[in-house]
Design a protein around this motif. Structure first.
Motif, PDB file in Angstrom:
ATOM      1  N   GLN A   4      50.368  45.368  35.253  1.00  0.00           N
ATOM      2  CA  GLN A   4      51.727  45.460  35.777  1.00  0.00           C
ATOM      3  C   GLN A   4      52.052  44.181  36.538  1.00  0.00           C
ATOM      4  N   SER A  20      52.400  38.783  41.071  1.00  0.00           N
ATOM      5  CA  SER A  20      51.204  39.619  41.140  1.00  0.00           C
ATOM      6  C   SER A  20      51.027  40.339  39.819  1.00  0.00           C
ATOM      7  N   CYS A  21      49.789  40.645  39.514  1.00  0.00           N
ATOM      8  CA  CYS A  21      49.462  41.420  38.316  1.00  0.00           C
ATOM      9  C   CYS A  21      48.430  42.449  38.720  1.00  0.00           C
ATOM     10  N   ALA A  22      48.856  43.696  38.773  1.00  0.00           N
ATOM     11  CA  ALA A  22      47.967  44.785  39.151  1.00  0.00           C
ATOM     12  C   ALA A  22      47.392  45.412  37.889  1.00  0.00           C
ATOM     13  N   SER A  24      44.741  48.295  35.944  1.00  0.00           N
ATOM     14  CA  SER A  24      44.114  49.601  36.055  1.00  0.00           C
ATOM     15  C   SER A  24      43.566  50.000  34.693  1.00  0.00           C
ATOM     16  N   ARG A  71      42.598  35.566  42.109  1.00  0.00           N
ATOM     17  CA  ARG A  71      42.396  36.989  41.860  1.00  0.00           C
ATOM     18  C   ARG A  71      41.641  37.596  43.028  1.00  0.00           C
ATOM     19  N   LYS A  75      40.908  44.330  44.919  1.00  0.00           N
ATOM     20  CA  LYS A  75      42.233  44.956  44.799  1.00  0.00           C
ATOM     21  C   LYS A  75      42.699  45.068  43.360  1.00  0.00           C
ATOM     22  N   ASN A  76      41.852  44.649  42.419  1.00  0.00           N
ATOM     23  CA  ASN A  76      42.238  44.686  40.994  1.00  0.00           C
ATOM     24  C   ASN A  76      43.567  43.980  40.758  1.00  0.00           C
ATOM     25  N   THR A  77      43.737  42.848  41.389  1.00  0.00           N
ATOM     26  CA  THR A  77      45.014  42.148  41.310  1.00  0.00           C
ATOM     27  C   THR A  77      44.803  40.653  41.113  1.00  0.00           C
ATOM     28  N   TYR A  79      47.013  36.849  41.025  1.00  0.00           N
ATOM     29  CA  TYR A  79      48.209  36.258  41.592  1.00  0.00           C
ATOM     30  C   TYR A  79      48.528  34.913  40.927  1.00  0.00           C
ATOM     31  N   CYS A  95      51.223  38.540  32.438  1.00  0.00           N
ATOM     32  CA  CYS A  95      49.804  38.464  32.739  1.00  0.00           C
ATOM     33  C   CYS A  95      49.035  39.094  31.585  1.00  0.00           C
TER      34      CYS A  95
END
Length: 123
Positions: A4, A20-22, A24, A71, A75-77, A79, A95
């Motif tokens: 995301q 940001s790129c989250a 999951s 990265r 936080k599994n994110t 940037y 991303c």
């Protein structure tokens, strides 16, 4: 696997944005990640990539010295800090998760993509 992207928007030339790129649905820390962008009427192009630990990065010449990829595996994110933005940076930014641990500038080496976030730089 879901990615995301967020953080896009409208900014004046010379300004900054942080994308940001989250992630999951997978083990985030074992795959390299990358950012790509696509401007209207143009093909998708590589922007930057980061290895699994964040220790290795690569940038397109057009953004080198202005953008910083990073990265946070806790936080599994991922940037993308974008500074000194130019009109030509206007694009949808995507991303992506690589198939391996180093990543690549080639889009074919990525098998999962986020939905994209629009970045518009105005004069």
């Amino acid at each position: 696997v879901q990615l995301q992207a967020s953080g896009g928007g409208l900014v004046q030339a010379g300004g900054s944005l942080r994308l940001s790129c989250a992630a999951s649905g997978h083990t985030f820390s074992v795959y390299a990640l990358g950012w790509f962008r696509q401007a209207p009427g143009k093909e998708r192009e590589f922007v930057a990539r980061v290895s699994v630990t964040g220790g290795a990065t690569e940038y397109a010449d057009s953004v080198k010295g202005r953008f910083i990829i990073s990265r946070d595996n806790a936080k599994n994110t991922m940037y993308l800090q974008m500074n000194s933005l130019k009109l030509e940076d206007t694009a949808v930014y995507y991303c992506a998760r690589s198939k391996g641990v180093l990543g690549s500038s080639r889009s074919g080496e990525y098998n999962y993509w986020g939905q994209g976030t629009q970045v518009t730089v105005s004069s």
